[in-house]
Scaffold this motif. Structure first.
Motif, mmCIF file in Angstrom:
data_model
loop_
_atom_site.group_PDB
_atom_site.id
_atom_site.type_symbol
_atom_site.label_atom_id
_atom_site.label_comp_id
_atom_site.label_asym_id
_atom_site.label_seq_id
_atom_site.Cartn_x
_atom_site.Cartn_y
_atom_site.Cartn_z
ATOM 1 N N UNK A 39 -38.561 4.384 25.815
ATOM 2 C CA UNK A 39 -38.666 2.668 25.119
ATOM 3 C C UNK A 39 -38.222 2.462 23.520
ATOM 4 N N UNK A 40 -36.926 1.672 24.196
ATOM 5 C CA UNK A 40 -35.664 2.150 22.809
ATOM 6 C C UNK A 40 -36.135 1.404 21.404
ATOM 7 N N UNK A 41 -37.306 0.670 21.629
ATOM 8 C CA UNK A 41 -37.580 0.174 20.624
ATOM 9 C C UNK A 41 -38.357 0.731 19.381
ATOM 10 N N UNK A 42 -39.105 2.064 20.138
ATOM 11 C CA UNK A 42 -39.063 2.828 18.999
ATOM 12 C C UNK A 42 -38.234 3.396 18.197
ATOM 13 N N UNK A 43 -37.093 3.668 18.815
ATOM 14 C CA UNK A 43 -35.959 4.280 17.994
ATOM 15 C C UNK A 43 -35.262 3.027 16.780
ATOM 16 N N UNK A 44 -34.850 1.608 17.763
ATOM 17 C CA UNK A 44 -34.157 1.005 16.324
ATOM 18 C C UNK A 44 -35.199 0.474 15.560
ATOM 19 N N UNK A 45 -36.540 0.262 15.989
ATOM 20 C CA UNK A 45 -38.032 0.159 15.395
ATOM 21 C C UNK A 45 -37.707 0.941 14.274
ATOM 22 N N UNK A 46 -37.801 2.216 14.189
ATOM 23 C CA UNK A 46 -37.460 3.182 13.335
ATOM 24 C C UNK A 46 -36.630 3.020 11.956
ATOM 25 N N UNK A 47 -35.153 3.108 12.953
ATOM 26 C CA UNK A 47 -34.310 2.295 12.138
ATOM 27 C C UNK A 47 -34.146 1.394 11.296
ATOM 28 N N UNK A 48 -35.035 -0.040 11.164
ATOM 29 C CA UNK A 48 -35.488 -0.822 10.776
ATOM 30 C C UNK A 48 -36.887 -0.785 9.799
ATOM 31 N N UNK A 49 -37.028 -0.304 10.298
ATOM 32 C CA UNK A 49 -38.442 0.454 9.199
ATOM 33 C C UNK A 49 -37.311 1.407 8.110
ATOM 34 N N UNK A 50 -36.719 1.990 8.510
ATOM 35 C CA UNK A 50 -35.735 2.736 7.555
ATOM 36 C C UNK A 50 -34.777 1.875 6.460
ATOM 37 N N UNK A 51 -33.941 0.789 6.609
ATOM 38 C CA UNK A 51 -33.456 0.082 6.087
ATOM 39 C C UNK A 51 -34.182 -0.306 5.060
ATOM 40 N N UNK A 52 -35.499 -0.482 5.812
ATOM 41 C CA UNK A 52 -36.075 -1.403 4.107
ATOM 42 C C UNK A 52 -36.604 -0.245 3.379
ATOM 43 N N UNK A 53 -36.998 0.698 4.076
ATOM 44 C CA UNK A 53 -37.450 1.567 3.002
ATOM 45 C C UNK A 53 -35.899 2.744 1.932
ATOM 46 N N UNK A 54 -35.041 2.644 2.301
ATOM 47 C CA UNK A 54 -33.790 2.823 1.843
ATOM 48 C C UNK A 54 -33.750 1.691 0.608
ATOM 49 N N UNK A 55 -33.458 0.512 0.554
ATOM 50 C CA UNK A 55 -33.259 -0.504 -0.056
ATOM 51 C C UNK A 55 -34.530 -0.529 -1.273
ATOM 52 N N UNK A 56 -35.205 0.474 -1.249
ATOM 53 C CA UNK A 56 -36.609 0.434 -1.822
ATOM 54 C C UNK A 56 -36.898 1.616 -2.877
ATOM 55 N N UNK A 57 -36.261 2.120 -2.328
ATOM 56 C CA UNK A 57 -36.178 3.796 -2.867
ATOM 57 C C UNK A 57 -35.316 3.128 -3.841
ATOM 58 N N UNK A 58 -34.249 2.449 -4.030
ATOM 59 C CA UNK A 58 -33.242 2.230 -5.227
ATOM 60 C C UNK A 58 -34.072 1.854 -6.555
ATOM 61 N N UNK A 59 -35.744 1.227 -6.563
ATOM 62 C CA UNK A 59 -36.874 0.270 -7.184
ATOM 63 C C UNK A 59 -37.323 1.328 -7.687
ATOM 64 N N UNK B 260 -38.718 5.915 -8.986
ATOM 65 C CA UNK B 260 -37.762 6.989 -9.497
ATOM 66 C C UNK B 260 -37.370 8.020 -8.300
ATOM 67 N N UNK B 261 -36.563 8.661 -9.137
ATOM 68 C CA UNK B 261 -35.913 9.906 -7.953
ATOM 69 C C UNK B 261 -36.972 10.884 -7.552
ATOM 70 N N UNK B 262 -36.988 10.785 -8.400
ATOM 71 C CA UNK B 262 -38.649 12.163 -7.943
ATOM 72 C C UNK B 262 -39.324 11.530 -6.672
ATOM 73 N N UNK B 263 -39.694 9.921 -6.328
ATOM 74 C CA UNK B 263 -40.213 9.726 -5.134
ATOM 75 C C UNK B 263 -38.949 9.371 -4.083
ATOM 76 N N UNK B 264 -37.408 9.108 -4.731
ATOM 77 C CA UNK B 264 -36.639 8.751 -3.566
ATOM 78 C C UNK B 264 -36.766 9.945 -2.608
ATOM 79 N N UNK B 265 -36.364 11.388 -3.629
ATOM 80 C CA UNK B 265 -35.864 12.802 -3.159
ATOM 81 C C UNK B 265 -37.454 13.013 -1.993
ATOM 82 N N UNK B 266 -38.405 12.703 -1.870
ATOM 83 C CA UNK B 266 -39.605 12.504 -1.027
ATOM 84 C C UNK B 266 -39.442 12.263 0.273
ATOM 85 N N UNK B 267 -38.964 11.060 0.507
ATOM 86 C CA UNK B 267 -38.941 10.542 1.201
ATOM 87 C C UNK B 267 -36.945 10.810 2.132
#
Length: 260
Positions: free
Chosen positions: A177-197, A199-206
């Motif tokens: 089911x490729x929705x899993x792969x693409x869904x993880x990518x979408x989740x990752x995009x929102x997570x990556x954007x949020x990590x800019x806000x 502290x770096x100590x938290x960003x390094x853990x994700x």
């Protein structure tokens, strides 16, 4: 060793032949155009030529920060989509079984797919960087460009993209089911954007936080020119890349030993 290398190159060439039918390159081109367009929106303001000629406004640092944030939004989705397309052809056409009959295990096939996609991403990152800089020059950015900072960011972006595309190839191979792969990518995009806000100590853990960790620009205020270059925590970045590569190597070699 030469025979093994020739075999790997042949696998990559076969994957390139499949890629022509999957329309991967148009997908990458659309993503590159989207990143450049979103990164350069401020260039079309009337004051852009004035800002681009003022060293105190740090125009190139501001542009690089914009580009880094847009990359964090687009690239996780891009790597998920191209990995899914390159891998799903095996799921739908019994490709894993057919390749196994020739002595090519699923893990070896995943590594070949990853190698090809990493090469494609290198071209994408280079084109994206060149287009962003070229458009800024065309819009009147006359301040000398800090080449080292831009090259460093582009190389680190490519490396982070590379480990993520390998992870998504593995995901797409493990689950039909490729929705899993693409869904993880979408989740990752929102997570990556949020990590800019965060502290770096938290960003390094994700894992997706490394799209923020590799960014070598920092906000220092809300006034004009409030962006400066900063140092990248390279030991953490190198550690993340090595750990990710080790995990991918273990996972793909395990695929070769487990009957699919």
């Amino acid at each position: 060793m030469m025979v093994a290398m020739a075999r790997r190159l042949l696998l990559v060439r076969l994957e390139a032949a499949k890629m022509r039918r999957l329309h991967t390159i148009p997908v990458v081109v659309v993503a590159v155009v989207a990143v450049v367009a979103l990164s350069c929106m401020n260039l079309f303001r009337p004051e852009a030529p004035v800002v681009g000629a003022d060293p105190d406004a740090w125009p190139w640092a501001s542009l690089l920060l914009n580009a880094a944030m847009m990359n964090a939004l687009v690239h996780p989705v891009l790597v998920a989509v191209i990995a899914s397309r390159q891998t799903d052809i095996e799921n739908t056409g019994a490709g894993w079984t057919l390749n196994s009959t020739t002595g090519v295990g699923p893990g070896a096939l995943c590594r070949a797919k990853t190698a090809l996609l990493v090469a494609v991403l290198a071209l994408a990152v280079a084109a994206e960087t060149a287009a962003t800089i070229g458009l800024a020059r065309a819009r009147g950015y006359t301040v000398p460009l800090e080449w080292g900072q831009w090259i460093q960011y582009a190389v680190l972006l490519w490396l982070v993209d590379g480990v993520f595309v390998g992870a998504h190839v593995w995901l797409a191979a493990k689950w039909d089911n490729q929705l899993i792969c693409v869904g993880v990518g979408l989740l990752g995009a929102f997570t990556a954007m949020y990590m800019f806000l965060t502290p770096s100590a938290i960003a390094r853990m994700v894992p997706w936080g490394y799209y923020a960790v590799i960014t070598n620009t920092r906000l220092v205020g809300r006034q004009a020119g409030g962006v400066r270059y900063g140092s990248v925590d390279l030991p953490w970045v190198v550690g993340f890349l090595l750990l990710a590569l080790a995990a991918l190597a273990w996972a793909t070699h395990r695929m070769d030993r487990v009957e699919r």
